[in-house]
Motif scaffolding. Structure first.
Motif, PDB file in Angstrom:
ATOM      1  N   GLN A  89       7.373 -30.458   3.194  1.00 39.73           N
ATOM      2  CA  GLN A  89       6.928 -29.908   1.915  1.00 39.73           C
ATOM      3  C   GLN A  89       7.228 -28.404   1.846  1.00 39.73           C
ATOM      4  OE1 GLN A  89       2.717 -29.989   1.141  1.00 39.73           O
ATOM      5  NE2 GLN A  89       2.997 -29.803  -1.069  1.00 39.73           N
ATOM      6  N   GLY A  93       9.455 -26.200  -0.832  1.00 38.59           N
ATOM      7  CA  GLY A  93       8.991 -24.936  -1.412  1.00 38.59           C
ATOM      8  C   GLY A  93      10.026 -23.829  -1.212  1.00 38.59           C
ATOM      9  N   LEU A  96      12.679 -24.102  -3.686  1.00 40.62           N
ATOM     10  CA  LEU A  96      12.262 -23.680  -5.032  1.00 40.62           C
ATOM     11  C   LEU A  96      12.140 -22.160  -5.147  1.00 40.62           C
ATOM     12  CD1 LEU A  96       9.730 -26.511  -5.959  1.00 40.62           C
ATOM     13  CD2 LEU A  96      12.132 -26.312  -6.570  1.00 40.62           C
ATOM     14  N   TYR A  97      11.592 -21.484  -4.118  1.00 37.69           N
ATOM     15  CA  TYR A  97      11.543 -20.003  -4.175  1.00 37.69           C
ATOM     16  C   TYR A  97      12.961 -19.465  -4.347  1.00 37.69           C
ATOM     17  CZ  TYR A  97       7.304 -20.596  -1.139  1.00 37.69           C
ATOM     18  OH  TYR A  97       6.127 -20.987  -0.570  1.00 37.69           O
ATOM     19  N   ARG A 169       8.154 -14.684   2.136  1.00 35.45           N
ATOM     20  CA  ARG A 169       7.308 -15.885   2.051  1.00 35.45           C
ATOM     21  C   ARG A 169       7.812 -16.959   3.015  1.00 35.45           C
ATOM     22  NH1 ARG A 169       3.663 -16.540  -1.892  1.00 35.45           N
ATOM     23  NH2 ARG A 169       3.452 -18.697  -1.262  1.00 35.45           N
TER      24      ARG A 169
ATOM     25  N   ASP B  46       0.653 -26.205  -5.728  1.00 39.96           N
ATOM     26  CA  ASP B  46       1.421 -26.817  -4.642  1.00 39.96           C
ATOM     27  C   ASP B  46       2.413 -25.845  -4.007  1.00 39.96           C
ATOM     28  OD1 ASP B  46       0.124 -29.145  -5.156  1.00 39.96           O
ATOM     29  OD2 ASP B  46       1.794 -30.096  -6.230  1.00 39.96           O
ATOM     30  N   LEU B  47       3.014 -24.995  -4.859  1.00 34.10           N
ATOM     31  CA  LEU B  47       4.109 -24.166  -4.378  1.00 34.10           C
ATOM     32  C   LEU B  47       3.639 -22.859  -3.753  1.00 34.10           C
ATOM     33  CD1 LEU B  47       7.141 -24.130  -4.194  1.00 34.10           C
ATOM     34  CD2 LEU B  47       7.246 -23.141  -6.488  1.00 34.10           C
ATOM     35  N   TYR B  48       2.562 -22.279  -4.302  1.00 29.65           N
ATOM     36  CA  TYR B  48       2.199 -20.926  -3.860  1.00 29.65           C
ATOM     37  C   TYR B  48       0.866 -20.820  -3.141  1.00 29.65           C
ATOM     38  CZ  TYR B  48       6.254 -19.302  -6.463  1.00 29.65           C
ATOM     39  OH  TYR B  48       7.529 -19.091  -6.887  1.00 29.65           O
ATOM     40  N   ARG B  50      -0.349 -23.131  -0.460  1.00 26.53           N
ATOM     41  CA  ARG B  50      -0.480 -24.188   0.550  1.00 26.53           C
ATOM     42  C   ARG B  50      -1.295 -23.745   1.769  1.00 26.53           C
ATOM     43  NH1 ARG B  50       4.776 -24.945  -0.807  1.00 26.53           N
ATOM     44  NH2 ARG B  50       5.572 -24.041   1.102  1.00 26.53           N
TER      45      ARG B  50
END
Ligand SMILES: [Fe+2]
Ligand SMILES: [Fe+2]
Lengths: 332, 100
Positions: A89, A93, A96-97, A169, B46-48, B50
């Protein structure tokens, strides 16, 4: 690394057309370690290099979910399964970033995805190798994520602000990936003879492809120059590869595993590990689309895109309906 | 930029802001695509977040943001640089007065 397919790229005509003063001012900002932000003036070649590099990096994260996803349902325990799910997962992410960072340069995510689906975009060669046993999940976390970290840490200081911020990140999350992989290897190496053999086999198969992740040797790499001047790239392919080898060999020894390189030796004079010759023909084949899993990876990605089409259509239709309800209520 | 080859309409872009703790302001963390606000919030979660990065999320349609032009940086911000009397150090207070 995740951007091995970069063509070298500054068109001289184009550069002459651009205002020399703007170019000079731009380079001065870079030299002063200032970050470039989306709406700032930038040379077209800088923009193009970044779009290519960031989108390839994004594609790598997304395609990279497949080899590991392959073992989620077969993880040996609930603990391992939860960790692997969380890792995969995270990789989604990361993708997507990175797509979002590339979009700040004026390219739509849909366009990048379409290029990938059409087979016109590159992604890291490493994800075209199969995951044959559970030990491969350990080897990927330890080695592939380990190599990715080596590459991504300097990118946190990349001159392009949105890319650097995305990398910060990503790097925060990568450390868990590498540690969970090494822990899998450690468990196997402390297990039965058969389990240890499995770990050794995984190292044998992943070692060389991991060294290739850093891209062609400096002597053969064409795009390092401009990328270095623009502070997109802070270390050369060979420098990063050497850092990786230096960090990883002792970790292999701690596991009691043998690095599959008979020529590997520690050079007392330089304090570095020296590895044997890399099979660059294999690398070229994999980048050209002829690796063990290239076809399968792309096929799977295309199918997923198709399978998700109805979900996207439904979500869009619902959003439209809600909007018209709101408008009607406002008008009443 | 060139038009996507796909027939599907593009999914709108949202900017995501997260408050890490009460007492702190919401801070921009990145962006994402979602068809509507509800899904944007869910995707942002969900993306930022977790790893417990936040207690509160704002999502704002990117199209709703008006940004200043970096090329007009001089016109926008230079005048403040010349107004040094806006800073406390501009004023001379004898040391005997003590901290002020
Ligand atoms: Fe990643
Ligand atoms: Fe990772």
């Amino acid at each position: 690394m995740y951007t091995q397919g970069l063509a070298s790229g500054v068109d001289t005509n184009e550069r002459q057309l651009e205002d020399a003063a703007l170019l000079q001012r731009f380079q001065e900002r870079i030299d002063a370690e200032e970050r470039i932000e989306p709406n700032d003036w930038m040379p077209e070649a800088y923009r193009r290099t970044l779009v290519r590099q960031i989108s390839q990096h994004a594609h790598s994260e997304i395609i990279g979910m497949q080899p590991e996803g392959n073992w989620i349902t077969r993880a040996p325990s609930l603990r391992r399964k939860a960790a692997l799910l969380a890792k995969v997962q995270d990789e989604c992410g990361h993708g997507l970033y990175l797509y979002a960072a590339a979009e700040t340069l004026g390219v739509a995510r849909e366009e990048m995805v379409d290029q990938l689906l059409a087979g016109k975009a590159k992604y890291s060669s490493i994800f075209n190798y199969p995951t044959l046993t559970w030990a491969d999940i350990g080897a990927i976390g330890w080695l592939v994520d380990g190599a990715a970290i080596m590459n991504q840490i300097p990118l946190c200081r990349c001159s392009y602000g949105p890319y650097a911020r995305a990398m910060i990140r990503v790097c925060k999350e990568e450390s868990f990936h590498q540690r969970q992989g090494y822990e899998i290897m450690l468990t196997l190496c402390r297990g039965t003879a058969e389990q240890k053999e499995m770990a050794q086999d995984a190292l044998n198969r992943w070692w060389w492809p991991c060294l290739m992740m850093f891209g062609p040797p400096d002597s053969a790499s064409q795009h390092t120059d401009t990328s270095t001047r623009w502070k997109i790239k802070r270390f050369t392919n060979d420098e990063l590869r050497r850092k990786f080898v230096d960090a990883t060999v002792p970790q292999a020894h701690f596991l009691g595993l043998t690095v599959p390189d008979p020529e590997l030796r520690f050079d007392e004079a330089t304090g570095h590990w020296v590895h044997g010759a890399i099979d660059w023909d294999e690398f070229k084949q994999v980048v050209a689309g002829n690796g063990p899993c290239n076809t399968q990876r792309l096929e799977r990605r295309r199918r997923t895109e198709q399978d998700g089409a109805w979900v996207r259509a439904a979500a869009r239709a619902f959003a439209e309906k809600e909007k018209s309800h709101r408008n009607a209520a406002a008008a009443a | 930029m060139t038009e996507p080859t796909r027939t599907e309409a593009a999914i709108p872009l949202w900017e995501v802001f997260i408050r890490a703790r009460n007492g702190l302001a919401h801070k921009h963390v990145g962006s994402l695509h979602a068809p509507d606000a509800t899904l944007a919030l869910q995707a942002a979660r969900d993306l930022y977040t977790r790893r417990g990065e936040g207690l509160s999320i704002w999502v704002v349609p990117s199209a709703a943001i008006t940004a200043s032009d970096p090329a007009e940086k001089g016109m926008m911000f230079e005048p403040t640089a010349s107004k040094i009397y806006r800073h406390p150090t501009f004023y001379e207070i004898p040391d005997e007065v003590g901290h002020m």
